[in-house]
Design a protein around this motif. Structure first.
Motif, PDB file in Angstrom:
ATOM      1  N   UNK A 122       0.828  -1.210   0.000  1.00  0.00           N
ATOM      2  CA  UNK A 122       0.000   0.000   0.000  1.00  0.00           C
ATOM      3  C   UNK A 122       0.862   1.259   0.000  1.00  0.00           C
ATOM      4  N   UNK A 123       1.900   1.264   0.822  1.00  0.00           N
ATOM      5  CA  UNK A 123       2.757   2.446   0.913  1.00  0.00           C
ATOM      6  C   UNK A 123       3.537   2.645  -0.388  1.00  0.00           C
ATOM      7  N   UNK A 124       4.047   1.544  -0.978  1.00  0.00           N
ATOM      8  CA  UNK A 124       4.797   1.649  -2.230  1.00  0.00           C
ATOM      9  C   UNK A 124       3.908   2.213  -3.341  1.00  0.00           C
ATOM     10  N   UNK A 125       2.639   1.801  -3.366  1.00  0.00           N
ATOM     11  CA  UNK A 125       1.718   2.316  -4.388  1.00  0.00           C
ATOM     12  C   UNK A 125       1.498   3.820  -4.199  1.00  0.00           C
ATOM     13  N   UNK A 126       1.315   4.231  -2.949  1.00  0.00           N
ATOM     14  CA  UNK A 126       1.098   5.663  -2.675  1.00  0.00           C
ATOM     15  C   UNK A 126       2.328   6.468  -3.074  1.00  0.00           C
ATOM     16  N   UNK A 127       3.522   5.970  -2.710  1.00  0.00           N
ATOM     17  CA  UNK A 127       4.762   6.682  -3.026  1.00  0.00           C
ATOM     18  C   UNK A 127       4.945   6.776  -4.546  1.00  0.00           C
ATOM     19  N   UNK A 128       4.657   5.683  -5.266  1.00  0.00           N
ATOM     20  CA  UNK A 128       4.786   5.687  -6.729  1.00  0.00           C
ATOM     21  C   UNK A 128       3.887   6.757  -7.345  1.00  0.00           C
ATOM     22  N   UNK A 129       2.608   6.743  -6.947  1.00  0.00           N
ATOM     23  CA  UNK A 129       1.662   7.711  -7.534  1.00  0.00           C
ATOM     24  C   UNK A 129       2.041   9.138  -7.154  1.00  0.00           C
ATOM     25  N   UNK A 130       2.378   9.341  -5.874  1.00  0.00           N
ATOM     26  CA  UNK A 130       2.744  10.693  -5.426  1.00  0.00           C
ATOM     27  C   UNK A 130       3.982  11.180  -6.164  1.00  0.00           C
ATOM     28  N   UNK A 131       4.973  10.281  -6.337  1.00  0.00           N
ATOM     29  CA  UNK A 131       6.207  10.648  -7.028  1.00  0.00           C
ATOM     30  C   UNK A 131       5.964  11.021  -8.476  1.00  0.00           C
ATOM     31  N   UNK A 132       5.174  10.178  -9.185  1.00  0.00           N
ATOM     32  CA  UNK A 132       4.883  10.461 -10.598  1.00  0.00           C
ATOM     33  C   UNK A 132       4.149  11.786 -10.744  1.00  0.00           C
ATOM     34  N   UNK A 133       3.220  12.048  -9.826  1.00  0.00           N
ATOM     35  CA  UNK A 133       2.473  13.307  -9.906  1.00  0.00           C
ATOM     36  C   UNK A 133       3.356  14.502  -9.595  1.00  0.00           C
ATOM     37  N   UNK A 134       4.277  14.314  -8.634  1.00  0.00           N
ATOM     38  CA  UNK A 134       5.205  15.404  -8.321  1.00  0.00           C
ATOM     39  C   UNK A 134       6.063  15.732  -9.543  1.00  0.00           C
ATOM     40  N   UNK A 135       6.331  14.699 -10.382  1.00  0.00           N
ATOM     41  CA  UNK A 135       7.112  14.912 -11.603  1.00  0.00           C
ATOM     42  C   UNK A 135       6.251  15.468 -12.735  1.00  0.00           C
ATOM     43  N   UNK A 136       4.946  15.580 -12.462  1.00  0.00           N
ATOM     44  CA  UNK A 136       4.062  16.186 -13.451  1.00  0.00           C
ATOM     45  C   UNK A 136       3.395  15.203 -14.385  1.00  0.00           C
ATOM     46  N   UNK A 137       3.442  13.915 -14.054  1.00  0.00           N
ATOM     47  CA  UNK A 137       2.769  12.925 -14.914  1.00  0.00           C
ATOM     48  C   UNK A 137       1.611  12.294 -14.149  1.00  0.00           C
ATOM     49  N   UNK A 138       0.438  12.262 -14.739  1.00  0.00           N
ATOM     50  CA  UNK A 138      -0.715  11.629 -14.101  1.00  0.00           C
ATOM     51  C   UNK A 138      -1.334  12.526 -13.065  1.00  0.00           C
TER      52      UNK A 138
END
Lengths: 104, 261
Positions: A88-104
């Motif tokens: 669960x935490x890895x999924x949240x970090x992945x999504x948060x990271x991608x969004x911080x990079x401006x994707x998704x």
């Protein structure tokens, strides 16, 4: 009282009722294979549907965004037998990271 | 119970050593399961539930899958009724656990009520792994009580933390919910039938998303299970195959246990 409160309380009381009912029912119900099959398959279908809608639905639209990549990371971790919390935490970090990079 | 003289370990009649091991396992399951109460609490308040609404779900509904389904539907913009329906449908398996457990837990009164309330995946699983009635009972109560304690404790921690999340998407909490459902589904995908049903349900949910109000696609997909379950089964000519559900629950917690070690 708001609709949400009513739903929270009603669903919670029903949940207890479902558990309680199992102990009251005549045990021979278990020998009816169709009842047992439906009860076994329902969580599988509901969870499958919830994975899909939570990953790709946004209101009434299908949207492919950072969530898809995050669930993919979760699936790989599950294959590697990672514990629930790590997935669960890895999924949240992945999504948060991608969004911080401006994707998704 | 502690005054019993040290009995020989053979015989398997719930010897003190074996029961102590079962109790310890119950504690580990309780702690491991309870910890992901944090993710439930945080997702609940981030989806718009009040802290107390999240806590009523953890204390009274007290069945993780249904609780996640409830907040998943609410968080996805679904109606309160749709959320309640989804949680009730997922909770049907607890009725089955009660049916299976009833012979080994013959209680009335307060203990009868407690017994019903603590009937969840984890307690049913540990009870199912017991080799005699004493082990089944000990496993049920140990797992049920410890999961209840830790699940509520960590739900509160998560719910309080989730309140301060202004934009759940920026923290990836929507993706966390999707991964949580996948992790709950994963241990149930042990047969080809299960995979086919999960994929068909996912497909139907996505197909109906543009045409049905939020929350209802999930319920439409549940029909897949009902239809598949009512169809005459070709793969399992032995009707008893379905009573293996208790074992299904046992494996459901195995990844957690392995993760701890």
């Amino acid at each position: 009282m708001s609709m949400l409160w009513i739903a929270v309380i009603a669903a919670s009381v029903l949940s207890f009722g479902q558990k309680w009912l199992g102990y009251q029912a005549p045990p021979d119900i278990l020998e009816r294979p169709r009842i047992a099959r439906v009860t076994t398959l329902l969580p599988i279908a509901l969870l499958g549907a919830l994975v899909a809608t939570q990953t790709a639905a946004s209101g009434a639209e299908i949207v492919l965004d950072a969530r898809l990549a995050a669930v993919g990371v979760g699936a790989v971790l599950l294959l590697l037998r990672a514990p629930f919390l790590v997935v669960v935490i890895a999924a949240a970090v992945t999504a948060a990271g991608l969004r911080a990079l401006g994707w998704g | 119970m502690t005054t019993a003289p040290p009995a020989a370990d053979q015989g398997g009649r719930g010897s003190p050593g074996r029961l102590r091991t079962v109790r310890r396992t119950g504690f580990s399951i309780g702690l491991a399961t309870g910890l992901y109460g944090i993710s439930f609490g945080a997702l609940a308040t981030a989806s718009g539930l009040h802290v107390w609404q999240a806590m009523v779900l953890s204390a009274v509904m007290f069945t993780g899958g249904s609780q996640f389904a409830f907040i998943g539907v609410v968080g996805g913009g679904g109606s309160a009724l749709g959320a309640a329906l989804a949680s009730v449908l997922l909770g049907l398996r607890n009725t089955l656990y009660g049916l299976i457990l009833a012979p080994s837990l013959p209680h009335r009164g307060v203990k009868g009520i407690l017994r019903a309330h603590l009937t969840i995946d984890e307690s049913a699983a540990l009870a199912a792994s017991g080799t005699d009635t004493a082990e089944k009972r000990t496993g049920f109560w140990a797992a049920g009580l410890w999961v209840f304690v830790f699940w509520n404790l960590f739900s509160l921690v998560g719910a309080l933390a989730g309140q301060y999340v202004a934009d759940p998407r920026a923290w990836g909490l929507d993706a966390a919910a999707a991964a949580a459902f996948l992790a709950l589904l994963w241990p149930r995908l042990r047969s080809g039938d299960a995979v086919v049903i999960a994929v068909a349900a996912a497909f139907i949910a996505l197909l109906t998303t543009p045409v049905l109000p939020p929350g209802l696609p999930v319920l439409a997909a549940a029909l897949v299970a009902v239809v598949a379950g009512l169809l005459p089964s070709r793969h399992h000519p032995v009707p008893a195959a379905s009573s293996r559900d208790g074992e299904g629950a046992t494996t459901a917690r195995n990844p957690e246990q392995e993760g701890e070690r």
